[in-house]
Structures are given as structure tokens and as C-alpha cells.
Design a protein around this motif. Structure first.
Motif, PDB file in Angstrom:
ATOM      1  N   SER A  75      29.935  19.849 -42.492  1.00 17.62           N
ATOM      2  CA  SER A  75      28.858  20.419 -43.294  1.00 17.62           C
ATOM      3  C   SER A  75      28.729  21.909 -42.987  1.00 17.62           C
ATOM      4  O   SER A  75      28.440  22.285 -41.855  1.00 17.62           O
ATOM      5  CB  SER A  75      27.538  19.703 -42.991  1.00 17.62           C
ATOM      6  OG  SER A  75      26.445  20.442 -43.496  1.00 17.62           O
ATOM      7  N   LEU A  76      28.958  22.747 -43.986  1.00 15.93           N
ATOM      8  CA  LEU A  76      28.842  24.195 -43.781  1.00 15.93           C
ATOM      9  C   LEU A  76      27.421  24.580 -43.398  1.00 15.93           C
ATOM     10  O   LEU A  76      27.210  25.441 -42.543  1.00 15.93           O
ATOM     11  CB  LEU A  76      29.270  24.940 -45.047  1.00 15.93           C
ATOM     12  CG  LEU A  76      29.209  26.470 -44.970  1.00 15.93           C
ATOM     13  CD1 LEU A  76      30.120  27.005 -43.876  1.00 15.93           C
ATOM     14  CD2 LEU A  76      29.572  27.088 -46.323  1.00 15.93           C
ATOM     15  N   GLN A  77      26.440  23.920 -44.031  1.00 16.39           N
ATOM     16  CA  GLN A  77      25.041  24.222 -43.693  1.00 16.39           C
ATOM     17  C   GLN A  77      24.753  23.917 -42.230  1.00 16.39           C
ATOM     18  O   GLN A  77      24.057  24.674 -41.550  1.00 16.39           O
ATOM     19  CB  GLN A  77      24.096  23.416 -44.594  1.00 16.39           C
ATOM     20  CG  GLN A  77      24.152  23.803 -46.062  1.00 16.39           C
ATOM     21  CD  GLN A  77      25.162  22.968 -46.840  1.00 16.39           C
ATOM     22  OE1 GLN A  77      26.099  22.413 -46.256  1.00 16.39           O
ATOM     23  NE2 GLN A  77      24.979  22.908 -48.150  1.00 16.39           N
ATOM     24  N   SER A  78      25.309  22.807 -41.741  1.00 14.57           N
ATOM     25  CA  SER A  78      25.118  22.444 -40.338  1.00 14.57           C
ATOM     26  C   SER A  78      25.734  23.481 -39.413  1.00 14.57           C
ATOM     27  O   SER A  78      25.138  23.873 -38.403  1.00 14.57           O
ATOM     28  CB  SER A  78      25.743  21.071 -40.075  1.00 14.57           C
ATOM     29  OG  SER A  78      25.655  20.737 -38.706  1.00 14.57           O
ATOM     30  N   MET A  80      26.254  26.651 -40.064  1.00 12.59           N
ATOM     31  CA  MET A  80      25.465  27.883 -40.149  1.00 12.59           C
ATOM     32  C   MET A  80      24.183  27.781 -39.328  1.00 12.59           C
ATOM     33  O   MET A  80      23.784  28.731 -38.644  1.00 12.59           O
ATOM     34  CB  MET A  80      25.119  28.178 -41.611  1.00 12.59           C
ATOM     35  CG  MET A  80      26.302  28.532 -42.476  1.00 12.59           C
ATOM     36  SD  MET A  80      27.099  30.074 -41.962  1.00 12.59           S
ATOM     37  CE  MET A  80      28.202  30.355 -43.346  1.00 12.59           C
ATOM     38  N   LEU A  81      23.536  26.625 -39.386  1.00 14.64           N
ATOM     39  CA  LEU A  81      22.302  26.450 -38.610  1.00 14.64           C
ATOM     40  C   LEU A  81      22.591  26.437 -37.114  1.00 14.64           C
ATOM     41  O   LEU A  81      21.809  26.963 -36.315  1.00 14.64           O
ATOM     42  CB  LEU A  81      21.603  25.161 -39.039  1.00 14.64           C
ATOM     43  CG  LEU A  81      20.903  25.221 -40.402  1.00 14.64           C
ATOM     44  CD1 LEU A  81      20.506  23.831 -40.866  1.00 14.64           C
ATOM     45  CD2 LEU A  81      19.681  26.129 -40.340  1.00 14.64           C
ATOM     46  N   ALA A 117      33.066  28.417 -39.140  1.00 20.86           N
ATOM     47  CA  ALA A 117      32.432  28.696 -40.437  1.00 20.86           C
ATOM     48  C   ALA A 117      33.399  29.427 -41.366  1.00 20.86           C
ATOM     49  O   ALA A 117      33.496  29.114 -42.565  1.00 20.86           O
ATOM     50  CB  ALA A 117      31.170  29.537 -40.221  1.00 20.86           C
ATOM     51  N   GLY A 168      20.239  21.016 -38.813  1.00 19.13           N
ATOM     52  CA  GLY A 168      21.692  21.147 -38.833  1.00 19.13           C
ATOM     53  C   GLY A 168      22.395  19.848 -38.476  1.00 19.13           C
ATOM     54  O   GLY A 168      23.340  19.415 -39.153  1.00 19.13           O
ATOM     55  N   LEU A 171      21.920  17.207 -41.203  1.00 22.09           N
ATOM     56  CA  LEU A 171      22.805  17.464 -42.344  1.00 22.09           C
ATOM     57  C   LEU A 171      24.209  16.937 -42.064  1.00 22.09           C
ATOM     58  O   LEU A 171      24.844  16.334 -42.934  1.00 22.09           O
ATOM     59  CB  LEU A 171      22.860  18.976 -42.643  1.00 22.09           C
ATOM     60  CG  LEU A 171      21.643  19.568 -43.351  1.00 22.09           C
ATOM     61  CD1 LEU A 171      21.732  21.084 -43.374  1.00 22.09           C
ATOM     62  CD2 LEU A 171      21.545  19.026 -44.781  1.00 22.09           C
ATOM     63  N   GLN A 172      24.706  17.164 -40.825  1.00 20.75           N
ATOM     64  CA  GLN A 172      26.026  16.655 -40.472  1.00 20.75           C
ATOM     65  C   GLN A 172      26.014  15.133 -40.431  1.00 20.75           C
ATOM     66  O   GLN A 172      26.956  14.474 -40.897  1.00 20.75           O
ATOM     67  CB  GLN A 172      26.472  17.209 -39.124  1.00 20.75           C
ATOM     68  CG  GLN A 172      27.864  16.779 -38.692  1.00 20.75           C
ATOM     69  CD  GLN A 172      28.938  17.255 -39.654  1.00 20.75           C
ATOM     70  OE1 GLN A 172      29.140  18.442 -39.848  1.00 20.75           O
ATOM     71  NE2 GLN A 172      29.639  16.314 -40.278  1.00 20.75           N
ATOM     72  N   THR A 175      26.094  13.866 -43.919  1.00 22.53           N
ATOM     73  CA  THR A 175      27.444  14.016 -44.473  1.00 22.53           C
ATOM     74  C   THR A 175      28.344  12.894 -43.977  1.00 22.53           C
ATOM     75  O   THR A 175      29.107  12.299 -44.761  1.00 22.53           O
ATOM     76  CB  THR A 175      28.034  15.391 -44.074  1.00 22.53           C
ATOM     77  OG1 THR A 175      27.211  16.430 -44.619  1.00 22.53           O
ATOM     78  CG2 THR A 175      29.455  15.552 -44.608  1.00 22.53           C
TER      79      THR A 175
END
Length: 247
Positions: A75-78, A80-81, A117, A168, A171-172, A175
Motif C-alpha cells: 500500500s503506497l499510502q501505508s 507514505m504514512l 516509496a 498506515g 491500510l496495509q 490491502t
């Protein structure tokens, strides 16, 4: 003879692992069960071990992405967080003059997380965006470490680490659950992060006495434990085979 040995031993231990009074307590007075000094020794040793280990913690993840030429399942959002949390911890620790052994892994993990990332963006066909992200990350870090950033902002950034880590990791986890597998997530990296965050609870209490730092690592341990549990649960699950490479 004892003095000859004592000299180099003291030069090695005192600045790194022990204050001078504890060195004298343990190695001169031979009080090997002096609890406060033993706690300092254990904390410093663990801290330096975590810092040294952090040089390699995320390399298995990097190599797994490079080997598969895919960042599927991440997860890119994870990511980044997590980068935000690591950056906050490092900046907060530097501005508060905490010893390097209490936060040094944040520096190395941050560099490796930035790399991950970029690779996620690259293998999604967004290399230009990835390069821009690297430049922006460097600029933000320079600003945060400069006198331009008030201490209140740095403290707020550290306080935001807990929700950032929770969101974060969730989110992972989401996913992983949605995919029914953990994709290119590295088991070695996940379990090392889990163990490191557990050890950091003790070292942050011992070396900084900062409840904000300790609380962050408690939350991080719980969240890392969730991802580790998913890895075990989905251990034999395989990602569905794709005939065409992801663009």
C-alpha cells in the motif's frame, strides 16, 4: 596489568555504553548486580543493536520488489504514512538532543522507506512522480530541521505519529485482506520491525523518559504485530498469476 586493560576498555565503554560512574560501579567496584547501571547498559546495548540492525531491516523488502519487478500488495499510502512517522521521530529526537542510540534507526529506516516509496511509484509506471517525490522529501526534511520550524510544530508532528502509524498499518492490513495474500511484503522486514519496535519501548523509556516517544513505540508494536500475524495467516497464499506485467 589491570590498569593497562582498564584504560582501553574504559575508553570504549564509557562514551558508548555506560556513564563513568556506572563503569566504576561495575568494573572497579565489581558490583555486577547494580540494577540502575545494568538497565543503562541493557538499554544502550539494545539501542545500538537496533540502530545497527536498521541498516538492513528493509533491504529484504527492497530486494524483493526489485527481484519481482513489482510492488504488488504494498500500500503506497501505508508507506507514505510510515515515512511521515519516521521523519517525525527523527526530527523530534534531534531537536530535543536525545542520544543517537535512542532514535538512530529512524534515520536509516527513513532512507529505506523513501527508496521503497520510489520503487512502488516506479513499478506503477510513475517514475517521474517518484523522482519529484524524492526531491520534495529532501526539501521537507531540510525545512523541518532548520530554525524556520518552531518547536511546537515539531512536537505536533511527533504527536501525529500515533494516528499515522495506526492508519498506515490498517491500510496495509486492509490491502492484505482484500487481496487474500501479502504480495511482495517481506516477512523478514515485517518481523524485524515488530521486534525492533518492542525493544524500543524499553529503550525510549530508559534513555529519553519521553512518554510521547514511548507511546509511539507501543502503538507501533501493536500495529506491526497485526501485519506479522497476517503474514503468518497468509503464509501459503499466493498472488494470482498475471500473464502481463503490471504497467
Amino acid at each position: 596489568m589491570a590498569t593497562e586493560v582498564d584504560g582501553p576498555l574504559k575508553r570504549v565503554l564509557v562514551p558508548i555504553l555506560l556513564p563513568e560512574k556506572c563503569y566504576d560501579q561495575i568494573f572497579i567496584q565489581w558490583d555486577l548486580l547494580h540494577v540502575p547501571c545494568l538497565k543503562i547498559l541493557l538499554s544502550k546495548g539494545l539501542g545500538l543493536g537496533i540502530v545497527a540492525g536498521s541498516l538492513l531491516v528493509k533491504l529484504p523488502q527492497v530486494f524483493k520488489i526489485l527481484g519481482a519487478k513489482s510492488a504488488e500488495g504494498l500500500s503506497l499510502q501505508s508507506v507514505m504514512l510510515e515515512l511521515m512517522a519516521l521523519t517525525g521521530t527523527m526530527v523530534y529526537s534531534i531537536t530535543n538532543n536525545f542520544p543517537f542510540s535512542s532514535w538512530g534507526e529512524a534515520l536509516f529506516l527513513m532512507l529505506q522507506t523513501v527508496t521503497i516509496a520510489f520503487l512502488v511509484l516506479h513499478y506503477r509506471g510513475q517514475t517521474v512522480k517518484g523522482v519529484a517525490f524524492l526531491a520534495c522529501s529532501a526539501l521537507v526534511l531540510l525545512v523541518l530541521l532548520s530554525p524556520l520550524t518552531p518547536q511546537a510544530v515539531v512536537t505536533l508532528l511527533q504527536a501525529s505519529n500515533m494516528p499515522a502509524v495506526v492508519v498506515g498499518r490498517l491500510l496495509q492490513a486492509a490491502t492484505n485482506y482484500r487481496n487474500g495474500h501479502t504480495g511482495q511484503l517481506s516477512a523478514i522486514t515485517v518481523f524485524l520491525l515488530f521486534g525492533g519496535s518492542l525493544a524500543r519501548i524499553f529503550t525510549s523509556i530508559q534513555e529519553t523518559g519521553d512518554p510521547l516517544m514511548a507511546g509511539t513505540f507501543v502503538v507501533s508494536s501493536l500495529c506491526n504485530g497485526l501485519i506479522a500475524a497476517q503474514l503468518l495467516f497468509y503464509w501459503n497464499a499466493k498472488a494470482p498469476h498475471k500473464k502481463k506485467k503490471e504497467q
